[in-house]
Write a protein that holds these residues in place. Sequence first.
Motif, short mmCIF file in Angstrom:
data_model
loop_
_atom_site.label_atom_id
_atom_site.label_comp_id
_atom_site.label_asym_id
_atom_site.label_seq_id
_atom_site.Cartn_x
_atom_site.Cartn_y
_atom_site.Cartn_z
N ARG A 208 0.83 -1.21 0.00
CA ARG A 208 0.00 0.00 0.00
C ARG A 208 0.87 1.26 0.00
O ARG A 208 2.02 1.23 0.39
N GLU A 209 0.23 2.36 -0.37
CA GLU A 209 0.88 3.67 -0.19
C GLU A 209 1.01 3.97 1.30
O GLU A 209 1.97 4.55 1.74
N GLN A 210 0.00 3.60 2.08
CA GLN A 210 0.03 3.69 3.53
C GLN A 210 -1.17 2.94 4.08
O GLN A 210 -2.16 2.78 3.37
N PRO A 211 -1.09 2.45 5.32
CA PRO A 211 0.11 2.44 6.18
C PRO A 211 1.14 1.43 5.69
O PRO A 211 0.78 0.33 5.25
N HIS A 212 2.39 1.81 5.79
CA HIS A 212 3.48 0.94 5.33
C HIS A 212 4.68 1.17 6.24
O HIS A 212 5.74 1.60 5.81
N LEU A 213 4.48 0.92 7.53
CA LEU A 213 5.56 1.03 8.50
C LEU A 213 6.26 -0.31 8.69
O LEU A 213 7.47 -0.36 8.91
N LYS A 214 5.48 -1.39 8.61
CA LYS A 214 6.02 -2.74 8.68
C LYS A 214 5.52 -3.50 7.46
O LYS A 214 4.42 -3.24 6.96
N MET A 215 6.33 -4.46 6.99
CA MET A 215 5.96 -5.19 5.79
C MET A 215 6.37 -6.65 5.91
O MET A 215 7.28 -6.99 6.68
N ALA A 216 5.69 -7.52 5.15
CA ALA A 216 6.08 -8.91 5.05
C ALA A 216 7.06 -9.05 3.89
O ALA A 216 6.77 -8.64 2.78
N LEU A 217 8.23 -9.62 4.18
CA LEU A 217 9.27 -9.77 3.17
C LEU A 217 9.96 -11.11 3.37
O LEU A 217 10.55 -11.35 4.43
N ASN A 218 9.86 -11.97 2.38
CA ASN A 218 10.51 -13.29 2.42
C ASN A 218 10.14 -14.07 3.68
O ASN A 218 10.97 -14.78 4.26
N GLY A 219 8.89 -13.91 4.11
CA GLY A 219 8.42 -14.68 5.25
C GLY A 219 8.70 -14.06 6.61
O GLY A 219 8.41 -14.67 7.64
N TYR A 220 9.25 -12.85 6.63
CA TYR A 220 9.57 -12.17 7.89
C TYR A 220 8.83 -10.83 7.97
O TYR A 220 8.57 -10.20 6.95
N SER A 221 8.55 -10.42 9.18
CA SER A 221 8.05 -9.07 9.41
C SER A 221 9.26 -8.14 9.51
O SER A 221 10.18 -8.39 10.30
N THR A 222 9.27 -7.08 8.70
CA THR A 222 10.42 -6.19 8.66
C THR A 222 9.99 -4.74 8.79
O THR A 222 8.84 -4.38 8.55
N THR A 223 10.94 -3.90 9.14
CA THR A 223 10.74 -2.46 9.15
C THR A 223 12.09 -1.82 8.90
O THR A 223 13.05 -2.48 8.51
N SER A 224 12.19 -0.53 9.11
CA SER A 224 13.46 0.18 8.94
C SER A 224 14.09 0.46 10.29
O SER A 224 13.38 0.69 11.28
N ILE A 225 15.42 0.45 10.33
CA ILE A 225 16.14 0.81 11.55
C ILE A 225 17.18 1.87 11.20
O ILE A 225 17.71 1.89 10.09
N GLY A 226 17.43 2.76 12.15
CA GLY A 226 18.40 3.83 11.95
C GLY A 226 19.69 3.59 12.71
O GLY A 226 19.68 3.05 13.82
N ILE A 227 20.81 3.98 12.08
CA ILE A 227 22.15 3.78 12.64
C ILE A 227 22.84 5.14 12.67
O ILE A 227 22.91 5.82 11.62
N ILE A 228 23.35 5.56 13.82
CA ILE A 228 24.02 6.86 13.97
C ILE A 228 25.40 6.61 14.57
O ILE A 228 25.52 6.07 15.66
N VAL A 229 26.44 7.04 13.84
CA VAL A 229 27.81 6.81 14.30
C VAL A 229 28.61 8.11 14.14
O VAL A 229 28.54 8.78 13.11
N GLN A 230 29.37 8.45 15.17
CA GLN A 230 30.31 9.57 15.08
C GLN A 230 31.72 9.03 15.01
O GLN A 230 32.13 8.20 15.84
N ARG A 231 32.47 9.48 14.01
CA ARG A 231 33.86 9.02 13.88
C ARG A 231 34.70 9.52 15.05
O ARG A 231 34.64 10.67 15.45
N GLY A 232 35.52 8.62 15.57
CA GLY A 232 36.42 8.98 16.65
C GLY A 232 37.59 9.79 16.15
O GLY A 232 37.76 10.02 14.95
N ALA A 233 38.43 10.23 17.07
CA ALA A 233 39.60 11.05 16.73
C ALA A 233 40.59 10.27 15.89
O ALA A 233 40.73 9.06 16.05
#
Length: 233
Positions: A208-233
Amino acid sequence: RYHRKLWEFVFICQALWERGAITPGARGLGFGVGIEPLSAFFASQDCSIIATDMGATAATEMGWTDTQQHATGKEALRKPHVCPDPLFDKNVEFRECDMNHVPADLVDFDFCWSACALEHLGSIELGLAFIERSIACLKPGGWAVHTTEFNLSSNDDTVDNLSTVLFRRRDMDALAERLRAQGHHVASFDYNPGYGAVDKYIDVAPYREQPHLKMALNGYSTTSIGIIVQRGA
């Protein structure tokens, strides 16, 4: 609009803005940008952007051209309603880039990002290696913000070594441990799946156009996850 792709764009912008990365003159590097609006938005804030995507031949072979999710050049990123043309022309440069082989001269950026691209690199390990490589593109203190596919169904069984892979909590935790051992700062992951009515809805193909926060993909329930990294010195 309850759509995870919109969430990814907003997550990336918000994470970078909160950390003071979106300032005039800052240098940003986008990976696998497709036709997303982020390059234009960052350019509108007077950031200098190098936007990258895979070569046209590889994109055609993988089907990204057919679904209009591939940038063939700078013009594909022009969004006049987001960024006035003069600012866009001044601030955006386009380059082809294989995310599994990031060129050595892409360095000294204040921030970098990708929105659901790294799960298409061939395997879970290749996706994690890309995140690690993206941090090497930054100045010390610079920020990398990525989103990717996340497996909500299992921390064991998943999809790997295919055109789209699904990362598990254990993969994210291992990535954080790996990066922290190298002296980088990794923001804590938020694994809360949400428990509202819309959070409980799992979209199935044709999606669907929405709601589309979670989806069925290859037999699994999936969503998006965010990754935030700051480079060290």
